[in-house]
Design an enzyme around this catalytic site. Structure first.
Site, PDB file in Angstrom:
ATOM      1  N   CYS A  48       0.847  -1.198   0.000  1.00  0.00           N
ATOM      2  CA  CYS A  48       0.000   0.000   0.000  1.00  0.00           C
ATOM      3  C   CYS A  48       0.883   1.250   0.000  1.00  0.00           C
ATOM      4  O   CYS A  48       1.778   1.375   0.819  1.00  0.00           O
ATOM      5  CB  CYS A  48      -0.913   0.000   1.215  1.00  0.00           C
ATOM      6  SG  CYS A  48      -2.067   1.395   1.234  1.00  0.00           S
ATOM      7  N   CYS A  50      -0.373   4.352   0.449  1.00  0.00           N
ATOM      8  CA  CYS A  50      -1.021   5.484   1.126  1.00  0.00           C
ATOM      9  C   CYS A  50      -0.127   6.042   2.228  1.00  0.00           C
ATOM     10  O   CYS A  50       0.815   5.401   2.665  1.00  0.00           O
ATOM     11  CB  CYS A  50      -2.387   5.082   1.676  1.00  0.00           C
ATOM     12  SG  CYS A  50      -2.371   4.330   3.318  1.00  0.00           S
ATOM     13  N   CYS A  53      -0.817   4.288   6.310  1.00  0.00           N
ATOM     14  CA  CYS A  53      -0.325   2.995   6.787  1.00  0.00           C
ATOM     15  C   CYS A  53       1.092   3.110   7.333  1.00  0.00           C
ATOM     16  O   CYS A  53       1.908   3.867   6.816  1.00  0.00           O
ATOM     17  CB  CYS A  53      -0.333   1.963   5.650  1.00  0.00           C
ATOM     18  SG  CYS A  53      -1.966   1.371   5.195  1.00  0.00           S
TER      19      CYS A  53
END
Length: 188
Positions: A48, A50, A53
């Protein structure tokens, strides 16, 4: 210096055990680490990009999966945990000492309600199922990756066996859209 995707995927994916039955996640503290037991297999494991996180130092991506929230139990040093952002959909419980995100339940009315997000590389054993895709890849730019590096990052993700998406995988996007359509009454 080459960009670090994530230590567990940088040089390819380890196979893992598809029958993995869970285990204990351990934070990065050397003394009195937080331990969280997951008593089920994980699902939707992915890289991920993003910015919410938790990522190991130097990594541009996290590796994150979900497990049923009712299979998640804090077993040691839970007093060290605090929610990072109480207004977020994922209530990420992080160690106040080392900053490691240990589990993140979804409690609001959402397609992911009843699931908790976890970071598999924190399991004591290393036989957890391999990631299956990369999500929110463009968001790595928001974390400081140069836009000019994105084609190379997508190529590297494909080289290690992860299809890059700028949202979730098609199957998860279909799941979210189906939940939304049922909630609105468009689908029964």
């Amino acid at each position: 210096m080459p960009l670090l995707l994530h230590p567990s995927i940088q040089n390819g994916l380890q196979k893992g055990n598809p029958q993995f039955a869970g285990g204990v996640l351990v934070c990065k503290c050397k003394e009195k680490p937080v331990k969280v037991r997951i008593s089920a297999n994980i699902a939707h494991n992915h890289a991920c990009g993003c910015t919410k996180c938790w990522k190991p130092a130097g990594a541009s991506f996290s590796v994150v999966a979900v497990a049923p929230t009712d299979s998640v139990t804090v077993v040691e040093n839970g007093d060290k945990l605090a929610v990072v952002d109480a207004s977020a959909l994922i209530l990420r419980h992080a160690c106040k000492v080392c900053g490691t995100h240990m589990h993140g339940p979804v409690e609001r009315d959402h397609a992911f309600k009843g699931l908790s997000f976890v970071h598999p590389e924190l399991f004591e054993s290393k036989d957890w199922p391999a990631p299956g895709f990369a999500a929110f890849v463009s968001s790595a730019i928001e974390g400081g990756v140069q836009p000019s590096e994105m084609d190379g990052i997508r190529s590297k993700l494909r080289d290690v066996g992860l299809e890059p998406y700028d949202c979730l995988s098609p199957a998860l996007m279909d799941f979210v859209a189906t939940w939304t359509a049922k909630k609105s009454g468009v689908l029964k």
